[in-house]
Design an enzyme around this catalytic site. Structure first.
Site, PDB file in Angstrom:
ATOM      1  CG  HIS A 280       3.867 -36.431  97.357  1.00 48.17           C
ATOM      2  ND1 HIS A 280       5.237 -35.909  97.965  1.00 48.17           N
ATOM      3  CD2 HIS A 280       4.473 -37.844  97.078  1.00 48.17           C
ATOM      4  CE1 HIS A 280       5.982 -36.691  98.192  1.00 48.17           C
ATOM      5  NE2 HIS A 280       5.711 -37.715  97.587  1.00 48.17           N
ATOM      6  CG  ASP A 331       9.420 -38.091  99.983  1.00 52.91           C
ATOM      7  OD1 ASP A 331       9.881 -39.231  99.672  1.00 52.91           O
ATOM      8  OD2 ASP A 331       8.646 -37.543  99.152  1.00 52.91           O
TER       9      ASP A 331
HETATM   10 ZN   LIG Z   1       7.864 -41.219  98.727  1.00 52.71          ZN
END
Ligand SMILES: [Zn+2]
Length: 456
Positions: A280, A331
């Protein structure tokens, strides 16, 4: 020796060639000849053939939340409550069924290698199973059945927040302390390569599994505990991944607790280095980004999840300008489509900057292929070149989405979807033909059954 004849192929350093004959032996590419005729016995791949795609950040069980965590207005708490409730209902058998079907969906999308950020280690309440690694073994078996390679990133997850104990479903994630985590994964990584190795089927590429480690986040692991994870990664030269600054609240709580940003905490604990991947990295300061760049840390972006969870848009253009290697992950499985992730990197930059033209399609494809494989410890995959693993992914150039776009990287990144992948070859073994998985033919039904079993 065998060969694949590709109508078009995307070759390093980022160009499309026509009529490409790819020779293979022992699971690896031996020759790449553009403008060639098929050899007798060549397998024919139509469309534009890419190297295998690498999905660097996956939580397989989140697949059961797709279309459900959007109920009502689908706020963050709807998602979180459903995720913990789901985490409480998984056992080794239903985890295997769900992960197998999810990895098969990934195979259909052209993903040949997946990085599983695995923290669902123990039975409800944190009780150990007789085999304390049974959930990890389920993931290894799932990847083997789906025909994809796996980097199992065994995740250290010890606290529910800064100085807050694990609660409820989170207790399944915890090993008690970092020493116990290291002992458990020591036994996993010792027995897995031998007992879980994929039969090589006359290819010499060996097991379909590599092991790695992960720190869940600065919330879930203290700096002292991080040192134990780093030690394991160093000793075994394994990839080390960590969730970093996905949401602003993490930064604020980290500043309140340590007086430093999450990136600074990781840097001070010795986590950042080559082989480390920050997942991220959405809300970083300039100084944070400089720390990542100076240390050789990579960044895995997960744009479809980041937009689903309202995380924000990470500074991908700035990372690239600093020389940080970028890779991509599905994800939360809200979407399993690395072409969508790749174009979202550029399109997110456009929305944030009000300007076009941050990445070329070739750079975005590199993120989905060679960079992704490196981030997962498979440096010998992700390019169609001699010596590399024989992973090939054929993309239809005549579908309603791609027709008329030309045989280009731009057509794949900006027009194609996962549904345009027709054929997938992993380590010289075909696992998808004509949009059908050869080992798990009815993937929709397998997903339906696996998810229905969890909702009973
Ligand atoms: Zn994750």
């Amino acid at each position: 020796m065998s060969s694949w004849w590709c109508e078009y192929a995307w070759l390093p350093p980022g160009m499309v060639a026509a009529r490409v004959l790819v020779g293979t032996e022992a699971g690896r590419i031996t020759t790449v000849e553009p403008d060639a005729d098929p050899s007798p016995g060549s397998s024919i791949l139509r469309g534009l053939v890419l190297p295998g795609l690498a999905n660097v950040h996956s939580h397989a069980f989140h697949r059961a939340l797709r279309g459900r965590a959007q109920a009502g207005r689908g706020d963050f708490w709807v998602w979180r409550d459903q995720m913990y409730s789901l985490a409480d209902r998984l056992d080794p058998d239903n985890y295997l069924a769900l992960a197998r079907a999810t990895y098969a969906e990934m195979a259909l999308a052209g993903i040949t290698c997946v990085g599983e950020f695995h923290y669902l280690h123990h039975a409800p309440g944190g009780v150990r199973y007789a085999d304390p690694n049974v959930m990890g073994h389920a993931l290894i078996a799932a990847a083997r059945d789906a025909g994809v390679r796996l980097t199992l990133l065994d995740t250290c997850y010890l606290h529910g927040g800064f100085d807050i104990p694990l609660r409820g479903a989170q207790r399944r994630f915890g090993d008690g302390d970092a020493m116990a985590w290291a002992q458990r994964i020591g036994s996993l990584q010792k027995d897995s390569p031998r007992t879980e190795a994929k039969p090589t089927e006359a290819n010499g590429t060996g097991a379909n599994v590599k092991h790695g480690v992960a720190i869940h986040s600065v919330r879930a692991v203290s700096p002292d505990e991080m040192a134990a994870v780093v030690k394991v990664a160093d000793e075994r030269k394994m990839p080390l991944h960590v969730h970093l600054s996905e949401q602003v609240a993490e930064n604020e709580r980290c500043m309140a607790r340590y007086g430093r940003t999450p990136t600074r905490v990781l840097a001070d604990a010795g986590v950042l280095r080559h082989g480390c991947v920050a997942v991220h990295a959405t809300h970083l300061t300039d100084h944070d980004s400089a720390l990542l760049a100076a240390s050789g840390t990579g960044v895995c972006l997960c744009p479809t999840t980041e937009r689903d969870l309202a995380d924000g848009i990470g500074p991908a253009g700035d990372f690239a300008a600093r020389g940080i290697a970028l890779s991509l992950g599905s994800d939360s499985q809200a979407v399993v489509d690395l072409f969508e992730e790749a174009r979202a990197v550029e399109l997110g930059e456009r929305l944030a900057s009000h300007r076009r033209g941050h990445f070329t399609a070739a750079e975005l494809l590199d993120q989905a292929t060679v960079n992704g494989h490196r981030a997962l410890g498979w440096a010998d995959a992700g390019r169609l070149a001699p010596g590399m693993r024989a992973d090939l992914v054929a993309v239809d150039l005549e579908s309603p989405r791609t027709a008329g776009c030309g045989a280009t990287a731009e057509a794949v990144v900006f027009a194609a979807s996962a549904a345009d992948v027709t054929d997938v070859v992993v380590d010289d073994r075909q696992i998808v033909r004509d949009r059908t998985h050869l080992g798990i033919p009815a993937i929709g039904r397998a997903l339906e059954h696996a998810i229905a079993a969890l909702r009973r």
